[in-house]
Design a protein around this motif. Sequence first.
Motif, PDB file in Angstrom:
ATOM      1  N   ASP A  74      50.303  53.710  38.025  1.00 33.79           N
ATOM      2  CA  ASP A  74      49.686  53.950  36.720  1.00 33.79           C
ATOM      3  C   ASP A  74      49.067  52.659  36.191  1.00 33.79           C
ATOM      4  N   ASN A  75      48.709  52.642  34.944  1.00 38.45           N
ATOM      5  CA  ASN A  75      48.035  51.487  34.355  1.00 38.45           C
ATOM      6  C   ASN A  75      48.984  50.559  33.606  1.00 38.45           C
ATOM      7  N   ALA A  76      50.221  50.454  34.064  1.00 38.71           N
ATOM      8  CA  ALA A  76      51.136  49.504  33.443  1.00 38.71           C
ATOM      9  C   ALA A  76      50.516  48.110  33.526  1.00 38.71           C
ATOM     10  N   ARG A  77      50.817  47.286  32.545  1.00 34.60           N
ATOM     11  CA  ARG A  77      50.211  45.955  32.482  1.00 34.60           C
ATOM     12  C   ARG A  77      50.433  45.171  33.778  1.00 34.60           C
ATOM     13  N   CYS A  78      51.641  45.215  34.318  1.00 37.00           N
ATOM     14  CA  CYS A  78      51.909  44.440  35.539  1.00 37.00           C
ATOM     15  C   CYS A  78      51.140  44.991  36.732  1.00 37.00           C
ATOM     16  N   HIS A  79      50.772  46.268  36.718  1.00 41.12           N
ATOM     17  CA  HIS A  79      50.000  46.852  37.820  1.00 41.12           C
ATOM     18  C   HIS A  79      48.551  46.373  37.798  1.00 41.12           C
ATOM     19  N   ARG A  80      48.061  46.010  36.627  1.00 38.41           N
ATOM     20  CA  ARG A  80      46.657  45.610  36.468  1.00 38.41           C
ATOM     21  C   ARG A  80      46.451  44.103  36.599  1.00 38.41           C
ATOM     22  N   ALA A  81      47.520  43.351  36.776  1.00 36.97           N
ATOM     23  CA  ALA A  81      47.424  41.893  36.829  1.00 36.97           C
ATOM     24  C   ALA A  81      46.616  41.434  38.040  1.00 36.97           C
ATOM     25  N   LYS A  82      45.907  40.334  37.879  1.00 41.42           N
ATOM     26  CA  LYS A  82      45.091  39.785  38.964  1.00 41.42           C
ATOM     27  C   LYS A  82      45.944  39.488  40.195  1.00 41.42           C
ATOM     28  N   LEU A  83      47.129  38.941  39.993  1.00 43.46           N
ATOM     29  CA  LEU A  83      48.038  38.637  41.097  1.00 43.46           C
ATOM     30  C   LEU A  83      48.330  39.883  41.926  1.00 43.46           C
ATOM     31  N   VAL A  84      48.551  40.997  41.268  1.00 43.82           N
ATOM     32  CA  VAL A  84      48.860  42.258  41.949  1.00 43.82           C
ATOM     33  C   VAL A  84      47.616  42.787  42.667  1.00 43.82           C
ATOM     34  N   LYS A  85      46.488  42.755  41.986  1.00 48.87           N
ATOM     35  CA  LYS A  85      45.236  43.202  42.618  1.00 48.87           C
ATOM     36  C   LYS A  85      44.933  42.369  43.861  1.00 48.87           C
ATOM     37  N   ASP A  86      45.151  41.062  43.752  1.00 47.77           N
ATOM     38  CA  ASP A  86      44.919  40.177  44.913  1.00 47.77           C
ATOM     39  C   ASP A  86      45.865  40.529  46.064  1.00 47.77           C
ATOM     40  N   TRP A  87      47.136  40.835  45.743  1.00 50.17           N
ATOM     41  CA  TRP A  87      48.104  41.184  46.787  1.00 50.17           C
ATOM     42  C   TRP A  87      47.645  42.427  47.545  1.00 50.17           C
ATOM     43  N   PHE A  88      47.230  43.464  46.811  1.00 50.32           N
ATOM     44  CA  PHE A  88      46.754  44.690  47.466  1.00 50.32           C
ATOM     45  C   PHE A  88      45.534  44.397  48.339  1.00 50.32           C
ATOM     46  N   GLN A  89      44.634  43.560  47.842  1.00 50.12           N
ATOM     47  CA  GLN A  89      43.444  43.218  48.618  1.00 50.12           C
ATOM     48  C   GLN A  89      43.829  42.462  49.893  1.00 50.12           C
ATOM     49  N   GLU A  90      44.757  41.509  49.781  1.00 47.06           N
ATOM     50  CA  GLU A  90      45.214  40.754  50.951  1.00 47.06           C
ATOM     51  C   GLU A  90      45.877  41.658  51.990  1.00 47.06           C
ATOM     52  N   GLN A  91      46.543  42.700  51.537  1.00 48.99           N
ATOM     53  CA  GLN A  91      47.233  43.633  52.435  1.00 48.99           C
ATOM     54  C   GLN A  91      46.317  44.745  52.936  1.00 48.99           C
ATOM     55  N   ASN A  92      45.061  44.752  52.478  1.00 51.99           N
ATOM     56  CA  ASN A  92      44.106  45.803  52.842  1.00 51.99           C
ATOM     57  C   ASN A  92      44.580  47.187  52.410  1.00 51.99           C
ATOM     58  N   ILE A  93      45.152  47.272  51.212  1.00 53.14           N
ATOM     59  CA  ILE A  93      45.639  48.540  50.690  1.00 53.14           C
ATOM     60  C   ILE A  93      44.738  48.969  49.540  1.00 53.14           C
ATOM     61  N   GLU A  94      44.166  50.140  49.694  1.00 52.63           N
ATOM     62  CA  GLU A  94      43.332  50.694  48.630  1.00 52.63           C
ATOM     63  C   GLU A  94      44.224  51.268  47.539  1.00 52.63           C
ATOM     64  N   VAL A  95      43.881  50.974  46.286  1.00 54.30           N
ATOM     65  CA  VAL A  95      44.630  51.484  45.136  1.00 54.30           C
ATOM     66  C   VAL A  95      43.750  52.503  44.414  1.00 54.30           C
ATOM     67  N   LEU A  96      44.320  53.654  44.165  1.00 48.35           N
ATOM     68  CA  LEU A  96      43.602  54.719  43.471  1.00 48.35           C
ATOM     69  C   LEU A  96      43.267  54.282  42.050  1.00 48.35           C
ATOM     70  N   ALA A  97      42.001  54.428  41.675  1.00 51.88           N
ATOM     71  CA  ALA A  97      41.611  54.154  40.288  1.00 51.88           C
ATOM     72  C   ALA A  97      42.308  55.178  39.401  1.00 51.88           C
ATOM     73  N   TRP A  98      42.965  54.700  38.361  1.00 56.09           N
ATOM     74  CA  TRP A  98      43.801  55.572  37.539  1.00 56.09           C
ATOM     75  C   TRP A  98      43.319  55.559  36.105  1.00 56.09           C
ATOM     76  N   PRO A  99      42.986  56.736  35.546  1.00 56.85           N
ATOM     77  CA  PRO A  99      42.514  56.775  34.155  1.00 56.85           C
ATOM     78  C   PRO A  99      43.647  56.437  33.178  1.00 56.85           C
ATOM     79  N   ALA A 100      43.294  55.775  32.102  1.00 53.93           N
ATOM     80  CA  ALA A 100      44.280  55.416  31.082  1.00 53.93           C
ATOM     81  C   ALA A 100      44.887  56.665  30.457  1.00 53.93           C
TER      82      ALA A 100
END
Length: 121
Positions: A74-100
Motif C-alpha cells: 500500500d502507500n504507507a510512508r515507509c513503502h514510498r521512501a526513496k531507500l525502499v524504491k531503490d531496494w526494489f530497483q536493485e533487486q529488479n522487482i516491479e512494484v504495483l502502482a497503488w492508488p491512495a
Amino acid sequence: MTSEKYNEECIIKRTKQGSGSIGIWCCMSNYGLGIFSIFDGRLYSHKYVDILGNNLLLSMDLLRQEKPFIFQQDNARCHRAKLVKDWFQEQNIEVLAWPANRLDLNCIENFWSWLDKEIAK
C-alpha cells in the motif's frame, strides 16, 4: 461492593490504546503465505528494507515464485521512501502502482479482518 474494589478476582486488566505495539510483515502469493516477521514499534524505511531483504526473496523462493513478479504494497510512508524504491530497483522487482486510500482492494485486509475476529475470541 467497596471491599471488592481491589480484589484481583474482580479486576479486568486492560491496556490503554497507544501503550505499545508490534507489527507483522508477511507476503503471500497464489502458492500460500511466505515467511513472516514480527517487529516492535513503528515501521520505518530502514527497518522495512531489512525485513524485505531477510524475508521477501527467500519467501518467493519457498513459494516457487520466479522473477519477474509484481509486488503489491500500500502507500504507507515507509513503502514510498526513496531507500525502499531503490531496494526494489536493485533487486529488479516491479512494484504495483497503488492508488491512495484504496485499502479495500488490498487482499491482506481480508486476512486482518479474520485475525482481529480470532483474537477477539
